[in-house]
Enzyme design. Structure first.
Site, PDB file in Angstrom:
ATOM      1  N   ALA A  66       0.857  -1.181   0.000  1.00 20.93           N
ATOM      2  CA  ALA A  66       0.000   0.000   0.000  1.00 20.93           C
ATOM      3  C   ALA A  66       0.896   1.235   0.000  1.00 20.93           C
ATOM      4  CB  ALA A  66      -0.868  -0.020   1.252  1.00 20.93           C
ATOM      5  N   GLY A 105       0.659  -5.146   0.737  1.00 18.14           N
ATOM      6  CA  GLY A 105      -0.503  -5.191  -0.144  1.00 18.14           C
ATOM      7  C   GLY A 105      -0.175  -5.797  -1.502  1.00 18.14           C
ATOM      8  N   GLU A 108      -0.311  -9.379  -0.971  1.00 16.76           N
ATOM      9  CA  GLU A 108      -1.719  -9.755  -0.766  1.00 16.76           C
ATOM     10  C   GLU A 108      -2.469  -9.810  -2.089  1.00 16.76           C
ATOM     11  OE1 GLU A 108      -2.085  -6.604   2.290  1.00 16.76           O
ATOM     12  OE2 GLU A 108      -3.103  -8.153   3.452  1.00 16.76           O
ATOM     13  N   GLU A 128       4.324  -5.630   7.063  1.00 15.71           N
ATOM     14  CA  GLU A 128       3.502  -4.626   7.750  1.00 15.71           C
ATOM     15  C   GLU A 128       3.851  -4.493   9.227  1.00 15.71           C
ATOM     16  OE1 GLU A 128       2.383  -6.793   5.528  1.00 15.71           O
ATOM     17  OE2 GLU A 128       0.801  -5.939   4.288  1.00 15.71           O
TER      18      GLU A 128
HETATM   19  C1  3H9 Z   1       0.693  -2.367   3.353  1.00 11.73           C
HETATM   20  O1  3H9 Z   1       0.945  -2.820   2.277  1.00 11.73           O
HETATM   21  C2  3H9 Z   1      -0.637  -2.497   4.018  1.00 11.73           C
HETATM   22  C3  3H9 Z   1      -1.532  -3.531   3.398  1.00 11.73           C
HETATM   23  O2  3H9 Z   1      -1.368  -4.779   4.037  1.00 11.73           O
HETATM   24  C4  3H9 Z   1      -2.986  -3.211   3.579  1.00 11.73           C
HETATM   25  C5  3H9 Z   1      -3.557  -2.103   2.838  1.00 11.73           C
HETATM   26  C6  3H9 Z   1      -5.047  -1.999   3.011  1.00 11.73           C
HETATM   27  N1  3H9 Z   1       4.628   3.511   0.035  1.00 11.73           N
HETATM   28  O3  3H9 Z   1      13.388   1.946   0.221  1.00 11.73           O
HETATM   29  P1  3H9 Z   1      13.751   2.696  -0.990  1.00 11.73           P
HETATM   30  C7  3H9 Z   1       9.359   4.990  -1.292  1.00 11.73           C
HETATM   31  S1  3H9 Z   1       1.865  -1.493   4.227  1.00 11.73           S
HETATM   32  C8  3H9 Z   1       5.090   4.732  -0.287  1.00 11.73           C
HETATM   33  O4  3H9 Z   1      14.752   3.779  -0.869  1.00 11.73           O
HETATM   34  P2  3H9 Z   1      14.894   0.306  -2.123  1.00 11.73           P
HETATM   35  C9  3H9 Z   1      10.470   5.326  -0.326  1.00 11.73           C
HETATM   36  O5  3H9 Z   1      10.015   6.181   0.685  1.00 11.73           O
HETATM   37  C10 3H9 Z   1       3.262  -1.427   3.145  1.00 11.73           C
HETATM   38  N2  3H9 Z   1       6.384   4.975  -0.584  1.00 11.73           N
HETATM   39  O6  3H9 Z   1      14.184   1.727  -2.198  1.00 11.73           O
HETATM   40  C11 3H9 Z   1      11.469   5.981  -1.253  1.00 11.73           C
HETATM   41  O7  3H9 Z   1      11.022   7.282  -1.494  1.00 11.73           O
HETATM   42  P3  3H9 Z   1      12.067   8.489  -1.614  1.00 11.73           P
HETATM   43  C12 3H9 Z   1       4.004  -2.709   3.111  1.00 11.73           C
HETATM   44  C13 3H9 Z   1       7.221   3.943  -0.576  1.00 11.73           C
HETATM   45  O8  3H9 Z   1      15.092  -0.111  -3.517  1.00 11.73           O
HETATM   46  C14 3H9 Z   1      11.317   5.188  -2.542  1.00 11.73           C
HETATM   47  O9  3H9 Z   1      10.026   4.579  -2.473  1.00 11.73           O
HETATM   48  N3  3H9 Z   1       5.187  -2.562   2.308  1.00 11.73           N
HETATM   49  C15 3H9 Z   1       6.799   2.653  -0.256  1.00 11.73           C
HETATM   50  O10 3H9 Z   1      16.055   0.373  -1.191  1.00 11.73           O
HETATM   51  C16 3H9 Z   1      12.345   4.114  -2.728  1.00 11.73           C
HETATM   52  O11 3H9 Z   1      12.384   3.299  -1.567  1.00 11.73           O
HETATM   53  C17 3H9 Z   1       6.368  -2.218   2.829  1.00 11.73           C
HETATM   54  O12 3H9 Z   1       6.517  -2.039   4.015  1.00 11.73           O
HETATM   55  C18 3H9 Z   1       5.453   2.446   0.061  1.00 11.73           C
HETATM   56  N4  3H9 Z   1       4.948   1.245   0.354  1.00 11.73           N
HETATM   57  O13 3H9 Z   1      13.835  -0.655  -1.431  1.00 11.73           O
HETATM   58  C19 3H9 Z   1       7.506  -2.083   1.859  1.00 11.73           C
HETATM   59  N5  3H9 Z   1       7.872   1.826  -0.302  1.00 11.73           N
HETATM   60  O14 3H9 Z   1      12.853   8.183  -2.846  1.00 11.73           O
HETATM   61  C20 3H9 Z   1       8.254  -0.811   2.114  1.00 11.73           C
HETATM   62  C21 3H9 Z   1       8.910   2.587  -0.667  1.00 11.73           C
HETATM   63  O15 3H9 Z   1      11.187   9.672  -1.714  1.00 11.73           O
HETATM   64  N6  3H9 Z   1       9.301  -0.584   1.138  1.00 11.73           N
HETATM   65  N7  3H9 Z   1       8.537   3.867  -0.834  1.00 11.73           N
HETATM   66  O16 3H9 Z   1      12.878   8.442  -0.356  1.00 11.73           O
HETATM   67  C22 3H9 Z   1      10.480  -1.240   1.142  1.00 11.73           C
HETATM   68  O17 3H9 Z   1      10.719  -2.132   1.923  1.00 11.73           O
HETATM   69  C23 3H9 Z   1      11.521  -0.787   0.166  1.00 11.73           C
HETATM   70  O18 3H9 Z   1      11.167   0.499  -0.267  1.00 11.73           O
HETATM   71  C24 3H9 Z   1      11.688  -1.679  -1.094  1.00 11.73           C
HETATM   72  C25 3H9 Z   1      12.647  -0.981  -2.088  1.00 11.73           C
HETATM   73  C26 3H9 Z   1      12.275  -3.017  -0.670  1.00 11.73           C
HETATM   74  C27 3H9 Z   1      10.371  -1.883  -1.783  1.00 11.73           C
END
Ligand code: 3H9
Length: 701
Positions: A66, A105, A108, A128
């Site tokens: 999400a 998400g 999911e 999450e």
């Molecule tokens: C969820 O999914 C809830 C659901 O169960 C239910 C819904 C109803 N959203 O980390 P990076 C941005 S909760 C918005 O440097 P990498 C991040 O801030 C979510 N922004 O890259 C950054 O922005 P900026 C569950 C996001 O290659 C840019 O993307 N998911 C999100 O080192 C690059 O990120 C997670 O917890 C997001 N979801 O790593 C996954 N994710 O350039 C969270 C990233 O402005 N994300 N951004 O600083 C990660 O673990 C890592 O970002 C990922 C890439 C591994 C994907």
């Protein structure tokens, strides 16, 4: 012609509608993506020319979850759950084609599809819980139906990423592809046409040993300490076995919504974005890092060996220098030992080790450092030793080689002056032990340093996958400076009627990974004692001295774990209370008039928090760091501060600064000179301000 602004595009290939999302950088499932997906799915399902569907993503990754930035704002339909319902209930096969990371998400969504095809290098996960949440779109209900309750419990409560091979073995995905993901996903989807569809929500959950589940749940709760989300995640996973699918989904959704609003989730989301923000130091915006491929390390003790290992992990050529051949041989053994441990834990393969060893030189020839781009001094923490090394480095290395010290306390300005003529190249790189594991690095830029030299140190830390926090020179930089303050409050508590066990338990209950006296025993009591001696001349004579009890322990040779006794005693590695220490502490109580008072853990927690924030306010006002989030990350990643509190500065804003100021005034009233509230804290509390308002990178003073 008008350009489409939708992040979703559909094309038809051999009767298969390929729906592609393109929402850089990580294809987060924000409102536009959800709405676009819903529309594309409805249209594909209604189109007689379409017999199957593939959902895939452009760019570097499948949906990473999400959109976290939407949390805390009013949610806009369609909700993700509705999109997933449409997918699962479709009467045409829908296949997820996963590359990069399918997280939260995103995972999911894949679970709601009728099958999952994944690239061999891709990963999946439900992280999450690390944001103080649980999966909110069916993750806790569908995962157990695919892989069983125990495996689901592990994934949902740990948030760990699972590689494609393991995901296949678990039954989370159906097909792993080495190349051409989209082609194989289309073929897979077409092969399902006309067959009964496997809807995850309709599967029954494999039987599970209840006692084993309960035991695992207890272990998870123990590890979570004060964090809420793992406990809630356990209940949500458990409910998948006791409630019908629809009921389980509703329960999960309610729990998710409650957690999104919780202080803990807000704090963990702050930590998530702060970890990304900290890597963009505003002070270095116009600086250019120098090129970097060969790095020298001086000293192969615990710290030097750990740093060498981190550098090797980062793909650099590494030369480690020791005083003589014997010391070099011992250093080499230490690095080999770290490699062996990494092999045993599965963090390193044999091929990886062999490749690293080719990039490593351990020598007693100081002159080999002349070929380095950057040198990190990790010698004994003694100013005379460091000055001598930096004078030699200034001689041996050419101008432009960055000269970094790993000192944790000493004045880098003084060290830089010892490198006469090379002050512009001298910086601090304060790694935390074990340096190959701990992510935090304080990158210290003295006023005399060239910005490009500082940017080079910063870039090195990033290359090593570390979290670099840029700070200026002061005693102890950010972390040890704050620690030195609150440790005194813990030491006063001993003099005033508490035992080490009580203090440690109170602070562990607050959420610290380890209490201060257990930490002191681990670090060695002699370290803090030598610092107290070094600062004795500059101590405020009116301020109450907190070191009498630890000084006494050092005098008795109780230096901590390394001597088998410190604040505690150690038997076969196990920590035990020590009546001898209790007797020493009790002997102080009549002098402070505090004998056998009832220990108030909650009061101690408030004092410690106030003192941390107060020192943080001074650090900000002095311009030692640019933003409060820098302080938060140092404490979380270097000192076991609970991430679910967001760091001391974030927590202070959440509690309200008038309360923190009141607690600091109580500390001042109790302990006297030296504990005055910081002017910045007073000013912000008076004007109803927050530390977060200062976060533009400029010094607030
Ligand atoms: C969820 O999914 C809830 C659901 O169960 C239910 C819904 C109803 N959203 O980390 P990076 C941005 S909760 C918005 O440097 P990498 C991040 O801030 C979510 N922004 O890259 C950054 O922005 P900026 C569950 C996001 O290659 C840019 O993307 N998911 C999100 O080192 C690059 O990120 C997670 O917890 C997001 N979801 O790593 C996954 N994710 O350039 C969270 C990233 O402005 N994300 N951004 O600083 C990660 O673990 C890592 O970002 C990922 C890439 C591994 C994907």
């Amino acid at each position: 012609m008008t350009l489409s602004t939708s992040p979703i595009a559909t094309r038809l290939e051999q009767g298969c509608a390929v729906i592609t999302a393109n929402n850089p950088p990580v294809n987060a499932l924000g409102h536009a993506v959800r709405a676009g997906l819903m529309a594309a799915l409805r249209s594909a399902l209604a189109d007689p020319a379409v017999s199957s569907v593939v959902i895939t993503c452009a760019g570097r990754t499948f949906f990473a979850g999400a959109d976290i930035r939407e949390f805390g704002k009013p949610s806009q339909p369609p909700h993700l759950g509705k999109v997933l319902d449409l997918i699962e209930q479709a009467d045409k096969p829908i296949v997820a084609a996963i590359h990069g990371t399918a997280l939260g998400g995103g995972m999911e969504l894949a679970l709601a599809c009728h099958a999952r095809v994944i690239e061999a290098t891709a990963k999946v996960g439900l992280p999450e819980v690390k944001l103080g949440l649980i999966p909110g779109a069916g993750g806790t209900q569908r995962t157990p139906r695919l892989i069983g309750l125990m495996a689901a419990l592990d994934l949902v409560t740990s948030g760990r990423h699972v590689g494609a091979a393991e995901a296949k073995e678990l039954g989370l995905v159906d097909h792993v592809v080495a190349a051409d993901l989209e082609r194989e996903a289309i073929d897979y989807a077409r092969s399902l046409v006309g067959k009964p569809l496997r809807r995850t929500g309709e599967l029954s959950i494999p039987a599970c040993d209840q006692a084993a589940f309960d035991q695992a749940a207890m272990r998870i709760i123990g590890r979570a300490r004060g964090q809420l989300s793992p406990r809630i995640a356990i209940e949500a996973v458990r409910s998948s076995a006791t409630a019908p699918f629809r009921g389980g989904l509703m329960a999960e959704r309610l729990l998710f919504q409650e957690l999104v609003r919780s202080d803990q989730s807000r704090a963990l989301r702050h930590a998530f974005f702060a970890e990304r923000e900290v890597q963009r130091a505003p002070q270095l915006a116009s600086a250019t890092p120098r090129s970097l491929s060969r790095v020298g390390v001086i000293g192969a003790g615990t710290m030097g060996a750990g740093i060498a290992m981190a550098l090797l992990d980062g793909g650099l050529m590494v030369t480690v220098v020791e005083n003589d051949a014997d010391a070099a041989a011992r250093g080499r053994e230490r690095i080999d030992g770290l490699m062996a441990r990494a092999l045993r834990s599965g963090r390193l393969s044999e091929a990886g080790r062999d490749e690293r060893l080719k990039r490593l030189t351990v020598t007693d020839d100081f002159h080999q450092l002349q070929a380095m781009d950057l040198v990190i001094e990790a010698a004994f923490e003694d100013m005379a030793v460091k000055k001598e090394i930096f004078a030699r480095l200034a001689d041996v290395t050419p101008k432009g080689t960055v000269l970094a010290t790993n000192t944790s306390y000493l004045d880098i300005n003084e060290i830089a002056r010892a490198a006469a003529g090379r002050e512009a190249d001298v910086i601090g790189l304060h790694f935390f032990s074990p340096a190959n594991i701990m992510r935090l690095v304080e990158v210290v830029g003295p006023a005399s340093a060239d910005k490009d030299a500082v940017a080079t140190g910063f870039a090195l830390a990033r290359r090593l996958g570390k979290l670099p926090v840029l700070c200026g020179v002061c005693e102890g930089f950010v972390g040890n400076r704050i620690l030195a303050q609150w440790r005194q409050i813990a030491e006063f508590a001993l003099e005033d009627g508490a035992l080490p066990e009580e203090v440690d338990a109170a602070l562990e209950a607050y959420g610290l990974a380890m209490g201060p006296f257990a930490v002191a025993d681990l670090a060695g009591l002699d370290i803090a004692a030598s610092r107290r001696r070094r600062l004795a001349g500059t101590r405020n004579p009116e301020a109450r001295y907190s070191g009498a009890i630890p000084d006494k322990l050092v005098e008795l040779g109780r230096l901590g774990q390394k001597t088998g006794a410190g604040f505690y005693r150690y038997e076969n590695g196990a920590r035990r209370s020590d009546p001898e220490v209790h007797a020493i502490i009790r002997s102080f109580w009549p002098h402070t008039g505090m004998s056998d008072t009832l220990f108030d853990g909650e009061l101690l927690q408030r004092r410690i928090r106030a003192v941390m924030v107060n020192e943080g306010a001074k650090i900000l006002a002095e311009g030692i760091v640019a933003r409060p989030l820098d302080i938060d990350l140092v404490l979380i990643h270097g000192y076991g501060f609970p991430a679910w509190r967001g760091g001391p500065m974030f927590e202070a804003d959440a509690i309200g600064l008038p309360q923190i100021l009141a607690d600091m005034e109580e500390v001042h009233a109790r302990f006297g000179a030296g504990w005055e509230p910081a002017p910045l804290l007073k000013e912000l509390a008076r004007t109803n301000g927050r530390f977060a308002d200062l976060g533009d990178g400029s010094s607030p003073s």
